[in-house]
Design a protein around this motif. Sequence first.
Motif, mmCIF file in Angstrom:
data_model
loop_
_atom_site.group_PDB
_atom_site.id
_atom_site.type_symbol
_atom_site.label_atom_id
_atom_site.label_comp_id
_atom_site.label_asym_id
_atom_site.label_seq_id
_atom_site.Cartn_x
_atom_site.Cartn_y
_atom_site.Cartn_z
ATOM 1 N N UNK A 84 0.845 -1.183 0.000
ATOM 2 C CA UNK A 84 0.000 0.000 0.000
ATOM 3 C C UNK A 84 0.886 1.242 0.000
ATOM 4 N N UNK A 85 0.502 2.242 -0.785
ATOM 5 C CA UNK A 85 1.318 3.429 -0.921
ATOM 6 C C UNK A 85 0.994 4.491 0.104
ATOM 7 N N UNK A 86 0.831 5.733 -0.366
ATOM 8 C CA UNK A 86 0.555 6.846 0.520
ATOM 9 C C UNK A 86 -0.922 7.197 0.546
ATOM 10 N N UNK A 87 -1.187 8.461 0.846
ATOM 11 C CA UNK A 87 -2.556 8.955 0.909
ATOM 12 C C UNK A 87 -2.744 10.036 -0.149
ATOM 13 N N UNK A 88 -3.880 9.961 -0.845
ATOM 14 C CA UNK A 88 -4.230 10.960 -1.848
ATOM 15 C C UNK A 88 -5.567 11.601 -1.522
ATOM 16 N N UNK A 89 -5.788 12.776 -2.104
ATOM 17 C CA UNK A 89 -7.029 13.523 -1.881
ATOM 18 C C UNK A 89 -7.544 14.046 -3.208
ATOM 19 N N UNK A 90 -8.838 13.841 -3.459
ATOM 20 C CA UNK A 90 -9.514 14.423 -4.617
ATOM 21 C C UNK A 90 -10.645 15.302 -4.099
ATOM 22 N N UNK A 91 -10.636 16.568 -4.484
ATOM 23 C CA UNK A 91 -11.698 17.498 -4.117
ATOM 24 C C UNK A 91 -12.501 17.792 -5.378
ATOM 25 N N UNK A 92 -13.807 17.533 -5.325
ATOM 26 C CA UNK A 92 -14.645 17.558 -6.521
ATOM 27 C C UNK A 92 -15.653 18.694 -6.445
ATOM 28 N N UNK A 93 -15.820 19.400 -7.549
ATOM 29 C CA UNK A 93 -16.854 20.420 -7.621
ATOM 30 C C UNK A 93 -16.493 21.559 -8.547
ATOM 31 N N UNK A 94 -17.389 21.885 -9.483
ATOM 32 C CA UNK A 94 -17.173 23.031 -10.360
ATOM 33 C C UNK A 94 -17.028 24.324 -9.573
ATOM 34 N N UNK A 95 -17.702 24.404 -8.421
ATOM 35 C CA UNK A 95 -17.659 25.641 -7.639
ATOM 36 C C UNK A 95 -16.260 25.936 -7.105
ATOM 37 N N UNK A 96 -15.443 24.898 -6.933
ATOM 38 C CA UNK A 96 -14.061 25.107 -6.504
ATOM 39 C C UNK A 96 -13.230 25.623 -7.671
ATOM 40 N N UNK A 97 -13.407 25.004 -8.834
ATOM 41 C CA UNK A 97 -12.618 25.395 -10.002
ATOM 42 C C UNK A 97 -12.998 26.778 -10.507
ATOM 43 N N UNK A 98 -14.243 27.180 -10.311
ATOM 44 C CA UNK A 98 -14.682 28.503 -10.773
ATOM 45 C C UNK A 98 -14.345 29.604 -9.782
ATOM 46 N N UNK A 99 -13.970 29.218 -8.568
ATOM 47 C CA UNK A 99 -13.658 30.208 -7.548
ATOM 48 C C UNK A 99 -14.856 30.672 -6.741
ATOM 49 N N UNK A 100 -16.030 30.105 -6.996
ATOM 50 C CA UNK A 100 -17.204 30.502 -6.204
ATOM 51 C C UNK A 100 -17.060 30.098 -4.745
ATOM 52 N N UNK A 101 -16.341 29.003 -4.514
ATOM 53 C CA UNK A 101 -16.035 28.570 -3.160
ATOM 54 C C UNK A 101 -14.555 28.249 -3.055
ATOM 55 N N UNK A 102 -14.003 28.517 -1.881
ATOM 56 C CA UNK A 102 -12.606 28.207 -1.620
ATOM 57 C C UNK A 102 -12.502 26.838 -0.945
ATOM 58 N N UNK A 103 -11.573 26.028 -1.420
ATOM 59 C CA UNK A 103 -11.386 24.716 -0.822
ATOM 60 C C UNK A 103 -10.871 24.836 0.607
ATOM 61 N N UNK A 104 -11.436 24.032 1.501
ATOM 62 C CA UNK A 104 -10.968 23.950 2.886
ATOM 63 C C UNK A 104 -10.489 22.546 3.235
ATOM 64 N N UNK A 105 -10.746 21.604 2.335
ATOM 65 C CA UNK A 105 -10.442 20.205 2.649
ATOM 66 C C UNK A 105 -8.949 19.921 2.701
ATOM 67 N N UNK A 106 -8.187 20.511 1.798
ATOM 68 C CA UNK A 106 -6.761 20.170 1.711
ATOM 69 C C UNK A 106 -6.064 20.381 3.049
ATOM 70 N N UNK A 107 -6.176 21.590 3.599
ATOM 71 C CA UNK A 107 -5.484 21.891 4.855
ATOM 72 C C UNK A 107 -5.962 20.989 5.989
ATOM 73 N N UNK A 108 -7.269 20.732 6.052
ATOM 74 C CA UNK A 108 -7.798 19.909 7.130
ATOM 75 C C UNK A 108 -7.341 18.461 7.013
#
Length: 266
Positions: A1-25
């Motif tokens: 087993x390797x490491x840990x990965x994260x995928x954050x999904x949503x057009x609202x993140x890519x468009x800038x309507x919302x700021x991602x909070x998941x990465x830091x947490x």
Amino acid sequence: MGGFGLIVIGDEILSGKRQDKHFAKVVDLLAERGLQLSWAEFAGDDPRRLTASLRRSFAGEDIVFSCGGIGATPDDHTRQCAGAALGLPLQLHPEGRRHIEERIRETAREAGREPDFAAPDNLQRLKMAEFPQGAVLIPNPYNRIPGFSIMQGEAPHHFVPGFPVMAWPMIAWVLDTHYAHLFHREPYAERALLVYEQAEAALTPLMERLQREYEGARVFSLPSVGDAQTRRHIELGVKGKPDAVAAAYAAMCAELDKLEAEYRPL
């Protein structure tokens, strides 16, 4: 087993309507348990691209957390794309159905009426319990509408909602339930300092030598052009096995003293 990965999904993140909070947490949740994030990526709500992305991550060896897109509205595609990436059909999960029906019952009684499980809106809610065949539930302490895990193969994937109030305790539950055996398995240390008014290129030979001579330590540098509060500097450091880090850090400081470089430990 390797490491840990994260995928954050949503057009609202890519468009800038919302700021991602998941990465830091997620970085924090892993660090609390002596673990590290190996990679992260953002994906929109395009089914073709999302399916391709999940197909790649399922073919790897990392444990992956996916945040977002597991609802039942027209722009939620994660459940379907996960199934398509693995060639698995979606099935109504019996326990997931029970959790959602309990939530429907609660909501109706809070409004002073009896639940109508055959109502179109409630039938639509049940789609949130349609998961790829063989999925395992992730409990949701906020409203009981579960996420799901795909545990088959070398790359377990764990799918949670995009709402932080739900996603973060669900991710913590997955880590504590399935991966406690990995916690603090490898001793880790990090030491760093700020070097002022030095060109990164001038310090590169030192970094290369430290990387070469101290196995188990990784050298890193983060240059800054400075601002109104601080001068131009480089955050220079080493991370990895504690003994190797201590030795490499001492050698780094000694070499900076020889160069008469101005620095400040962090």
